[in-house]
Design a protein around this motif. Structure first.
Motif, PDB file in Angstrom:
ATOM      1  N   MET A   1       0.837  -1.209   0.000  1.00  0.00           N
ATOM      2  CA  MET A   1       0.000   0.000   0.000  1.00  0.00           C
ATOM      3  C   MET A   1       0.869   1.254   0.000  1.00  0.00           C
ATOM      4  O   MET A   1       1.795   1.354   0.804  1.00  0.00           O
ATOM      5  N   LYS A   2       0.552   2.199  -0.888  1.00  0.00           N
ATOM      6  CA  LYS A   2       1.320   3.461  -0.929  1.00  0.00           C
ATOM      7  C   LYS A   2       1.162   4.206   0.384  1.00  0.00           C
ATOM      8  O   LYS A   2       0.055   4.290   0.925  1.00  0.00           O
ATOM      9  N   ARG A   3       2.273   4.760   0.874  1.00  0.00           N
ATOM     10  CA  ARG A   3       2.227   5.524   2.133  1.00  0.00           C
ATOM     11  C   ARG A   3       2.417   7.007   1.802  1.00  0.00           C
ATOM     12  O   ARG A   3       3.408   7.395   1.170  1.00  0.00           O
ATOM     13  N   ILE A   4       1.440   7.812   2.219  1.00  0.00           N
ATOM     14  CA  ILE A   4       1.464   9.242   1.896  1.00  0.00           C
ATOM     15  C   ILE A   4       1.593  10.023   3.201  1.00  0.00           C
ATOM     16  O   ILE A   4       0.847   9.764   4.156  1.00  0.00           O
ATOM     17  N   ILE A   5       2.478  10.982   3.239  1.00  0.00           N
ATOM     18  CA  ILE A   5       2.547  11.873   4.405  1.00  0.00           C
ATOM     19  C   ILE A   5       1.724  13.127   4.097  1.00  0.00           C
ATOM     20  O   ILE A   5       1.941  13.795   3.076  1.00  0.00           O
ATOM     21  N   VAL A   6       0.765  13.409   4.976  1.00  0.00           N
ATOM     22  CA  VAL A   6      -0.005  14.663   4.881  1.00  0.00           C
ATOM     23  C   VAL A   6       0.367  15.477   6.109  1.00  0.00           C
ATOM     24  O   VAL A   6       0.191  15.021   7.233  1.00  0.00           O
ATOM     25  N   THR A   7       0.891  16.680   5.908  1.00  0.00           N
ATOM     26  CA  THR A   7       1.205  17.519   7.076  1.00  0.00           C
ATOM     27  C   THR A   7       0.031  18.474   7.334  1.00  0.00           C
ATOM     28  O   THR A   7      -0.677  18.875   6.410  1.00  0.00           O
ATOM     29  N   GLY A   8      -0.162  18.795   8.614  1.00  0.00           N
ATOM     30  CA  GLY A   8      -1.227  19.757   8.960  1.00  0.00           C
ATOM     31  C   GLY A   8      -2.623  19.184   8.816  1.00  0.00           C
ATOM     32  O   GLY A   8      -3.590  19.928   8.632  1.00  0.00           O
ATOM     33  N   ASN A  27      -7.092   2.566  -1.324  1.00  0.00           N
ATOM     34  CA  ASN A  27      -5.930   1.712  -1.040  1.00  0.00           C
ATOM     35  C   ASN A  27      -4.671   2.481  -0.685  1.00  0.00           C
ATOM     36  O   ASN A  27      -3.577   2.152  -1.124  1.00  0.00           O
ATOM     37  N   LEU A  28      -4.836   3.507   0.105  1.00  0.00           N
ATOM     38  CA  LEU A  28      -3.683   4.306   0.514  1.00  0.00           C
ATOM     39  C   LEU A  28      -3.515   4.274   2.022  1.00  0.00           C
ATOM     40  O   LEU A  28      -4.480   4.093   2.761  1.00  0.00           O
ATOM     41  N   GLN A  29      -2.302   4.501   2.443  1.00  0.00           N
ATOM     42  CA  GLN A  29      -1.996   4.642   3.865  1.00  0.00           C
ATOM     43  C   GLN A  29      -1.619   6.109   4.081  1.00  0.00           C
ATOM     44  O   GLN A  29      -0.723   6.616   3.400  1.00  0.00           O
ATOM     45  N   ILE A  30      -2.302   6.788   4.988  1.00  0.00           N
ATOM     46  CA  ILE A  30      -1.958   8.197   5.239  1.00  0.00           C
ATOM     47  C   ILE A  30      -1.343   8.343   6.619  1.00  0.00           C
ATOM     48  O   ILE A  30      -1.887   7.842   7.614  1.00  0.00           O
ATOM     49  N   VAL A  31      -0.207   9.034   6.677  1.00  0.00           N
ATOM     50  CA  VAL A  31       0.363   9.415   7.972  1.00  0.00           C
ATOM     51  C   VAL A  31       0.115  10.912   8.121  1.00  0.00           C
ATOM     52  O   VAL A  31       0.642  11.726   7.350  1.00  0.00           O
ATOM     53  N   ASN A  32      -0.710  11.257   9.096  1.00  0.00           N
ATOM     54  CA  ASN A  32      -1.048  12.669   9.342  1.00  0.00           C
ATOM     55  C   ASN A  32      -0.036  13.235  10.339  1.00  0.00           C
ATOM     56  O   ASN A  32       0.005  12.824  11.493  1.00  0.00           O
ATOM     57  N   VAL A  33       0.785  14.169   9.866  1.00  0.00           N
ATOM     58  CA  VAL A  33       1.843  14.741  10.708  1.00  0.00           C
ATOM     59  C   VAL A  33       1.417  16.134  11.146  1.00  0.00           C
ATOM     60  O   VAL A  33       1.277  17.039  10.319  1.00  0.00           O
ATOM     61  N   SER A  50     -11.324   5.197  13.627  1.00  0.00           N
ATOM     62  CA  SER A  50     -11.191   3.731  13.566  1.00  0.00           C
ATOM     63  C   SER A  50     -10.764   3.262  12.170  1.00  0.00           C
ATOM     64  O   SER A  50     -10.739   2.073  11.885  1.00  0.00           O
ATOM     65  N   ASP A  51     -10.416   4.209  11.293  1.00  0.00           N
ATOM     66  CA  ASP A  51      -9.995   3.846   9.932  1.00  0.00           C
ATOM     67  C   ASP A  51      -8.514   3.457   9.961  1.00  0.00           C
ATOM     68  O   ASP A  51      -7.646   4.293  10.228  1.00  0.00           O
ATOM     69  N   SER A  52      -8.240   2.183   9.687  1.00  0.00           N
ATOM     70  CA  SER A  52      -6.860   1.682   9.828  1.00  0.00           C
ATOM     71  C   SER A  52      -5.923   2.266   8.766  1.00  0.00           C
ATOM     72  O   SER A  52      -4.706   2.137   8.862  1.00  0.00           O
ATOM     73  N   ARG A  53      -6.476   2.937   7.756  1.00  0.00           N
ATOM     74  CA  ARG A  53      -5.603   3.526   6.720  1.00  0.00           C
ATOM     75  C   ARG A  53      -4.984   4.847   7.173  1.00  0.00           C
ATOM     76  O   ARG A  53      -4.096   5.376   6.521  1.00  0.00           O
ATOM     77  N   LEU A  54      -5.481   5.375   8.301  1.00  0.00           N
ATOM     78  CA  LEU A  54      -5.002   6.684   8.762  1.00  0.00           C
ATOM     79  C   LEU A  54      -4.284   6.551  10.093  1.00  0.00           C
ATOM     80  O   LEU A  54      -4.819   5.983  11.049  1.00  0.00           O
ATOM     81  N   SER A  55      -3.040   7.058  10.144  1.00  0.00           N
ATOM     82  CA  SER A  55      -2.348   7.094  11.441  1.00  0.00           C
ATOM     83  C   SER A  55      -1.916   8.528  11.724  1.00  0.00           C
ATOM     84  O   SER A  55      -1.849   9.363  10.814  1.00  0.00           O
ATOM     85  N   PHE A  56      -1.645   8.791  12.985  1.00  0.00           N
ATOM     86  CA  PHE A  56      -1.323  10.159  13.398  1.00  0.00           C
ATOM     87  C   PHE A  56       0.056  10.198  14.062  1.00  0.00           C
ATOM     88  O   PHE A  56       0.373   9.353  14.886  1.00  0.00           O
ATOM     89  N   ALA A  57       0.877  11.168  13.677  1.00  0.00           N
ATOM     90  CA  ALA A  57       2.164  11.372  14.344  1.00  0.00           C
ATOM     91  C   ALA A  57       2.223  12.811  14.834  1.00  0.00           C
ATOM     92  O   ALA A  57       2.180  13.744  14.020  1.00  0.00           O
ATOM     93  N   ARG A  58       2.286  12.970  16.151  1.00  0.00           N
ATOM     94  CA  ARG A  58       2.373  14.337  16.681  1.00  0.00           C
ATOM     95  C   ARG A  58       3.821  14.800  16.576  1.00  0.00           C
ATOM     96  O   ARG A  58       4.650  14.550  17.468  1.00  0.00           O
ATOM     97  N   VAL A  59       4.128  15.428  15.492  1.00  0.00           N
ATOM     98  CA  VAL A  59       5.509  15.834  15.199  1.00  0.00           C
ATOM     99  C   VAL A  59       5.485  17.270  14.669  1.00  0.00           C
ATOM    100  O   VAL A  59       4.631  17.645  13.869  1.00  0.00           O
ATOM    101  N   ASP A  60       6.467  18.032  15.131  1.00  0.00           N
ATOM    102  CA  ASP A  60       6.637  19.406  14.659  1.00  0.00           C
ATOM    103  C   ASP A  60       7.560  19.358  13.436  1.00  0.00           C
ATOM    104  O   ASP A  60       8.669  18.803  13.523  1.00  0.00           O
ATOM    105  N   ILE A  61       7.126  19.922  12.323  1.00  0.00           N
ATOM    106  CA  ILE A  61       7.946  19.826  11.104  1.00  0.00           C
ATOM    107  C   ILE A  61       9.247  20.619  11.208  1.00  0.00           C
ATOM    108  O   ILE A  61      10.119  20.492  10.349  1.00  0.00           O
ATOM    109  N   THR A  62       9.383  21.422  12.256  1.00  0.00           N
ATOM    110  CA  THR A  62      10.662  22.135  12.422  1.00  0.00           C
ATOM    111  C   THR A  62      11.660  21.293  13.232  1.00  0.00           C
ATOM    112  O   THR A  62      12.767  21.762  13.510  1.00  0.00           O
ATOM    113  N   ASP A  63      11.255  20.081  13.598  1.00  0.00           N
ATOM    114  CA  ASP A  63      12.124  19.199  14.396  1.00  0.00           C
ATOM    115  C   ASP A  63      12.617  18.049  13.497  1.00  0.00           C
ATOM    116  O   ASP A  63      11.945  17.028  13.348  1.00  0.00           O
ATOM    117  N   PRO A  64      13.814  18.207  12.873  1.00  0.00           N
ATOM    118  CA  PRO A  64      14.247  17.218  11.878  1.00  0.00           C
ATOM    119  C   PRO A  64      14.436  15.819  12.461  1.00  0.00           C
ATOM    120  O   PRO A  64      14.166  14.827  11.779  1.00  0.00           O
TER     121      PRO A  64
END
Ligand code: NAD
Ligand code: DAU
Length: 337
Positions: A1-8, A27-33, A50-64
């Motif tokens: 499954m393609k993994r897509i990063i969506v920020t914000g 059929n996509l996997q989204i990581v919400n940053v 409860s949608d298993s295709r969506l996960s969440f990462a609490r990350v600040d994009i200014t923190d490499p």
């Protein structure tokens, strides 16, 4: 499954986008940053928890260091919404705007380049073009002439994306949209602020003479444009999106009051925004021809639906208006109202 990063993805447009994206692409996997600033709210995606295709990462994009962990697994593409987005706040303090919008974008670009992503959609704004006179429209070749710290930070990030495309053959696509409205918009922007004030019979602060013009587009139409840019946008290109719906702020305010059956006496003319841009209007012919996109939601329907959403979600409004919001409101409007 393609993994897509969506920020914000916990903000206004990002959350609406994720909903649309998952509907279009089963059929996509989204990581919400998202680092959950005052404008970010996990509740905006509650219906998808409860949608298993969506996960969440609490990350600040200014923190490499933290951000790079998300690139350890393959990333197909990045869709970049995260930003400080409110012009008035950028006038109060431009620091967070430069950090997130410029530095954050550069950090994200470097990681995306290293990961050889297939596409990077940078979600920008028509405000990078500055202000129009009474006639004409912004096209993709209009020179950048930002006027506020917010628009200057967005123009800087656009230039960075362009420079990566030019120098490294990076697959960046830039979108520039006009003013959005719709559900889940934080009540600091004119439409949700005015609707939520009117619901409580609180006066609405119209800046200056109220004759500034904005080109309004429903958030779903913007999101379908970003989706089209992800699907078929050409690397290195810019696409403008607009709603072909120019209104003065006073026309907009009167429309809201009429639809909500409230008197014009709720209008309060207040001191103008410093450096206030007079008019925005978008020519979106390139997106229509090149992406097969067009706005489909009329302002009449979109605004009625939006008013209804705020009427039916008063608890959401009350929650986001608590805490630090009061301090901001006081700072912004205390001496004006
Ligand atoms: P928003 O303020 O509602 O949401 C921004 C989101 O980004 C929030 O969830 C916030 O927590 C997150 N964020 C902010 N700084 C972050 C950081 N350092 N790290 C990780 N996450 C961070 O904004 P919006 O109105 O949804 O706008 C989204 C994008 O669209 C922005 O890039 C904005 O410039 C652009 N845009 C907005 C409009 C509009 O009318 N609202 C129009 C055109 C373009
Ligand atoms: O054009 C796209 C941009 O639209 C986005 O890039 C920004 O993220 C988004 O915030 C928006 O910027 P604006 O400054 O145009 O939006 P805002 O809702 O803050 O203001 C819209 C108009 O209403 C503007 O002319 C200022 C005026 N206004 C705004 C507020 C909050 C008022 O008269 N009173 C107010 O209280």
């Amino acid at each position: 499954m393609k993994r897509i990063i969506v920020t914000g993805g916990c903000g206004f447009i990002g959350s609406n986008f994720i909903r649309l994206f998952l509907e279009q692409e089963p059929n996509l996997q989204i990581v919400n940053v998202d680092c959950l600033t005052y404008a970010g709210n996990l509740e905006n995606l509650k219906d998808l928890e409860s949608d298993s295709r969506l996960s969440f990462a609490r990350v600040d994009i200014t923190d490499p260091e933290s951000l790079q962990n998300l690139f350890l697994e393959p990333v197909d593409s990045v869709i970049h919404f995260a930003a400080e987005s409110h012009v008035d706040r950028s006038i109060l303090d431009s620091g967070p705007f430069i950090r997130t919008n410029v530095l954050g974008t550069q950090i994200l670009l470097d990681l995306a380049k290293k990961a050889s992503v297939r596409k990077f959609v940078h979600v920008s704004t028509d405000e990078v073009y500055g202000s129009l006179g009474a006639n004409g429209f912004f096209t993709e070749t209009t020179p950048l002439a930002p006027t506020s710290p917010y628009s200057a930070s967005k123009a800087s990030s656009d230039m960075l994306v362009k420079s990566y495309c030019h120098t490294f053959g990076f697959p960046g696509v830039i979108t520039r949209c006009s003013n959005n409205y719709g559900p889940y918009q934080f009540p600091e922007k004119i439409i949700p602020l005015f609707i939520s004030n009117i619901l409580e019979d609180i006066q609405v602060p119209v800046y200056g003479d109220g004759l500034q013009i904005r080109d309004w587009i429903h958030v779903t139409d913007h999101c379908s444009g970003v989706y089209a840019a992800w699907k078929s946008g050409v690397a290195g290109e810019v696409y403008n999106f607009g709603g072909r719906c120019e209104l003065t702020n006073l026309e907009l305010t009167t429309t809201l009051l009429n639809l909500m059956d409230k008197p014009k006496s709720l209008i309060k003319f207040v001191q103008d925004r410093p450096g206030h841009d007079r008019r925005y209007a978008i020519d979106c012919a390139k997106a229509e021809a090149g992406l097969g996109w067009k706005p489909v939601i009329s302002f009449q329907k979109g605004i009625a639906d939006t008013i209804r959403w705020y009427q039916e979600n008063r608890e959401w409004v009350a929650r986001v208006k608590s805490g630090a919001y009061r301090e901001y409101y006081q700072q912004q409007y205390g001496s004006r109202l």
